[in-house]
Design an enzyme around this catalytic site. Structure first.
Site, mmCIF file in Angstrom:
data_model
loop_
_atom_site.group_PDB
_atom_site.id
_atom_site.type_symbol
_atom_site.label_atom_id
_atom_site.label_comp_id
_atom_site.label_asym_id
_atom_site.label_seq_id
_atom_site.Cartn_x
_atom_site.Cartn_y
_atom_site.Cartn_z
ATOM 1 C CG HIS A 160 9.575 -38.559 14.255
ATOM 2 N ND1 HIS A 160 9.064 -38.161 15.484
ATOM 3 C CD2 HIS A 160 9.146 -39.831 14.091
ATOM 4 C CE1 HIS A 160 8.381 -39.157 16.017
ATOM 5 N NE2 HIS A 160 8.409 -40.181 15.189
ATOM 6 C CB CYS A 247 5.946 -33.150 18.740
ATOM 7 S SG CYS A 247 7.497 -33.344 17.856
#
Length: 252
Positions: A160, A247
Site C-alpha cells: 500500500h 490500518c
C-alpha cells in the site's frame, strides 16, 4: 483535529489473514490486548472511539482503514481491491452514515484506504495491486466538489502507499527510499526510513502526537527529534498480517 475513530475487533480468523510477511501466524489473545491498547491510546488522545465487533468470514476485518475514505465533508465507501475482503465495507457504511454523507466507488474502479494519504486538501493516491487508476479517478471525482485535489502516484513494490509514505505533522513525511525524491511530494520535509525499519514508516499522527510502532529505535529517534509528543505501541501481531498503525482505524 480528529474527534472520532471507528475500529473493529480482530477476528479469531485473523490467523488466516492475507500476508506477505514471513513472521508466522498471529497470537490472537495478544492481538486482542494490542488492539485494546491501540483503542485506549486513541481515546487518550481525545477521540470518541467506536469499536465494532469482529465480522465473521473476514480474517482481515480489523483493518478498517481500507474500507473507506473519510474527510470533513464526506465518506467515500471503497470497493476494496482484495477479493477476499470485498463485503467488509457493507457493515462499515451504516456506521459512517451516522456521521457523514456517503458516496461510493464501484468496481471495476478499485481503491483501498491504505493507498490514500490525505494532507490538508490534497489526497495522495498510490496505484497498487489493490488500487487502480479508475479507482483513484473515481475517488478524486467524489471529493472534488468539496474542494479537494488529488495526485496519483506509483506505489512501487509495496503493498500500500501508506506502507511507504505517512504524514507526521509539521509538513513532514516518513518515506521509503523509493519516495525520497518523488516530485509529487516536493514541498514536504522527508525523513527517509531505510528498509531495515520499513514497518516503522507506518506511524500515525493524531492531534499533534505521533504513534510509533515498538521495536524500531532509529525511526523513533528521528521522530522524537522533531519535538512532538510520541506514544510507542507494540504492534507485533498485526505486523504479521502486513497491518500497521494507520490500518486499524478510520479517523475523522
Amino acid at each position: 483535529m480528529f474527534t472520532k475513530a471507528i475500529t473493529r475487533r480482530p477476528s479469531e480468523e485473523m490467523v488466516d489473514g492475507i500476508t506477505t510477511a514471513d513472521l508466522g501466524k498471529p497470537d490472537f489473545a495478544l492481538a486482542l490486548k494490542q488492539h485494546d491498547a491501540y483503542c485506549q491510546t486513541l481515546s487518550d488522545l481525545g477521540l470518541d472511539v467506536t469499536i465494532l465487533d469482529a465480522e465473521p468470514g473476514y480474517p482481515d476485518c480489523c483493518f478498517v482503514e481500507d474500507t473507506a475514505i473519510v474527510c470533513e465533508h464526506i465518506a467515500v465507501i471503497a470497493p476494496l481491491g482484495a477479493p477476499s475482503r470485498q463485503g467488509e465495507q457493507e457493515t462499515i457504511e451504516p456506521v459512517l452514515a451516522k456521521f457523514k454523507p456517503i458516496d461510493h466507488v464501484a468496481a471495476p474502479a478499485l481503491f483501498e484506504g491504505g493507498d490514500v494519504l490525505q494532507v490538508e486538501k490534497t489526497f495522495y493516491v498510490g496505484l497498487s495491486a489493490r488500487t487502480n487508476q479508475a479507482g483513484a479517478d473515481a475517488l478524486g471525482a467524489a471529493v472534488a466538489p468539496h474542494g479537494y485535489d488529488y495526485k496519483v502516484m506509483d506505489c512501487g513494490p509495496s503493498l500500500h502507499f501508506k506502507t511507504d509514505v505517512n504524514y507526521i505533522g509539521n509538513n513532514t513525511l516518513l518515506v521509503s527510499p523509493f519516495f525520497a525524491e518523488a516530485a509529487d511530494l516536493d514541498g514536504f520535509e522527508r525523513i527517509v526510513v531505510e528498509d531495515d525499519e520499513a514497518y516503522a514508516r507506518n506511524c500515525l499522527f493524531i492531534n499533534g502526537t505521533v504513534i510509533v510502532p515498538d521495536g524500531f529505535p532509529k525511526t523513533l529517534a528521528k521522530v522524537e527529534a522533531l519535538g512532538q509528543p510520541v506514544v510507542v505501541l507494540d504492534m507485533s501481531e498485526f505486523r504479521k498480517l502486513d497491518g500497521g498503525l494507520t490500518c486499524l482505524s478510520l479517523r475523522f
